[in-house]
Write an enzyme that holds these catalytic residues in place. Structure first.
Site, PDB file in Angstrom:
ATOM      1  N   GLY A  63     -50.004 -13.819  22.751  1.00 17.79           N
ATOM      2  CA  GLY A  63     -48.691 -13.196  22.717  1.00 17.79           C
ATOM      3  C   GLY A  63     -48.372 -12.618  21.353  1.00 17.79           C
ATOM      4  N   ASP A 265     -42.476 -16.814  15.519  1.00 20.22           N
ATOM      5  CA  ASP A 265     -42.983 -17.875  14.648  1.00 20.22           C
ATOM      6  C   ASP A 265     -42.081 -18.026  13.431  1.00 20.22           C
ATOM      7  OD1 ASP A 265     -45.170 -18.574  16.201  1.00 20.22           O
ATOM      8  OD2 ASP A 265     -46.469 -17.059  15.289  1.00 20.22           O
TER       9      ASP A 265
END
Length: 286
Positions: A63, A265
């Site tokens: 992803g 992230d």
């Protein structure tokens, strides 16, 4: 014919399952493809740089986080990136209209044209999609610990983060122009989508040399669910509490340390953030 090096991290189960039928089709077409299994981000970037030096296309099977991990190394080495979409969000794949079926993915990797994309630089990291500071980053922290499917995880964790969110003041400077606002979040977007399909910056283009800044201002906490629903189609930018800017760089000061995420992230928990564009830095098959 292109040769391919797939770089997989330790949490590669989903990427590997999507990769295998694509790899079978690439080999059937006569292409050379190899897979490198890595344990750390540093190791993954090193393998990517080595692959570029060997003339191979670096393939991210995963992803947005996987793409972010490899994109910096590929851009710095002057290489070419390919993508096998295999994440929960797949927002870059959505932005670029990348295919998902094994046949179409393999055909694109073998014969697809090369595009030059901008990337964002923040805190020494390369981000392809967007950087966001505030409520959505707090929700992302919760989402990364959740085992819910993508269709449920972002709305659920967004509500949990909203209920805990304190009033926060941001000072935002875009290309020298400064504004001060109480806000839920500030998003610096290179691509239009984030959070698994939310069209947060509908005017953003990943190859226009600029970033789009979207600020969702503070109001009653009933506003954010309304903005979230409208964000599916990009209609939230019509709300009076939503402000947009465009520029080459943005600096964000918060009145307290807030969570900052990029492409799903963590970037850090800081009270100051600077993001700038590297125009046309990444070559990608798309």
């Amino acid at each position: 014919m292109r040769a391919f090096a797939v770089i997989l991290g330790p949490a590669a189960r989903r990427g590997l399952s999507r990769l295998m039928p694509v790899a079978h089709r690439l080999r059937a077409a006569g292409a050379r493809i190899r897979v490198e299994y890595t344990q750390t981000a540093t190791e993954a970037r090193r393998h990517a740089a080595t692959a570029v030096q060997g003339g191979e296309v670096v393939v991210a099977a995963g992803g947005d986080g996987t793409i972010r991990l490899l994109a910096g190394a590929v851009a710095d080495a002057g290489g070419l990136l390919g993508v096998v979409p295999a994440g929960r969000g797949n927002d870059l794949a959505r932005q670029l209209a990348l295919p998902h079926s094994p046949d179409a993915v393999a055909d694109l990797l073998l014969h697809g044209p090369t595009r030059h994309l901008d990337v964002l630089r923040v805190a020494g990291q390369t981000i392809v999609g967007s950087v966001y500071a505030g409520l959505d980053a707090a929700a992302n922290e919760l989402a990364n610990r959740s085992r819910l499917p993508a269709s449920l995880v972002y709305p659920t964790t967004g509500l949990r983060a909203l209920l805990r969110w304190p009033r926060t003041r941001y000072t935002i400077t875009v290309d020298g122009r400064t504004e001060e606002v109480y806000a839920y979040t500030v998003v610096a977007a290179n691509c239009g989508y984030y959070g698994g399909g939310l069209h947060v910056a509908p005017a953003a283009r990943p190859d226009d040399g600029a970033l789009d800044v979207v600020v969702i201002g503070h109001a009653t906490k009933l506003l954010f669910p309304v903005a979230l629903r409208r964000m599916r189609t990009g209609r939230h930018v019509g709300l009076p509490q939503v402000t947009t800017y465009r520029g080459r760089s943005v600096t964000v000061h918060a009145d307290r340390p807030v969570a900052v995420y990029g492409d799903g992230d963590p970037v850090g928990r800081v009270d100051r953030l600077h993001v700038e564009v590297r125009p046309r830095a990444l070559r990608i098959i798309a």
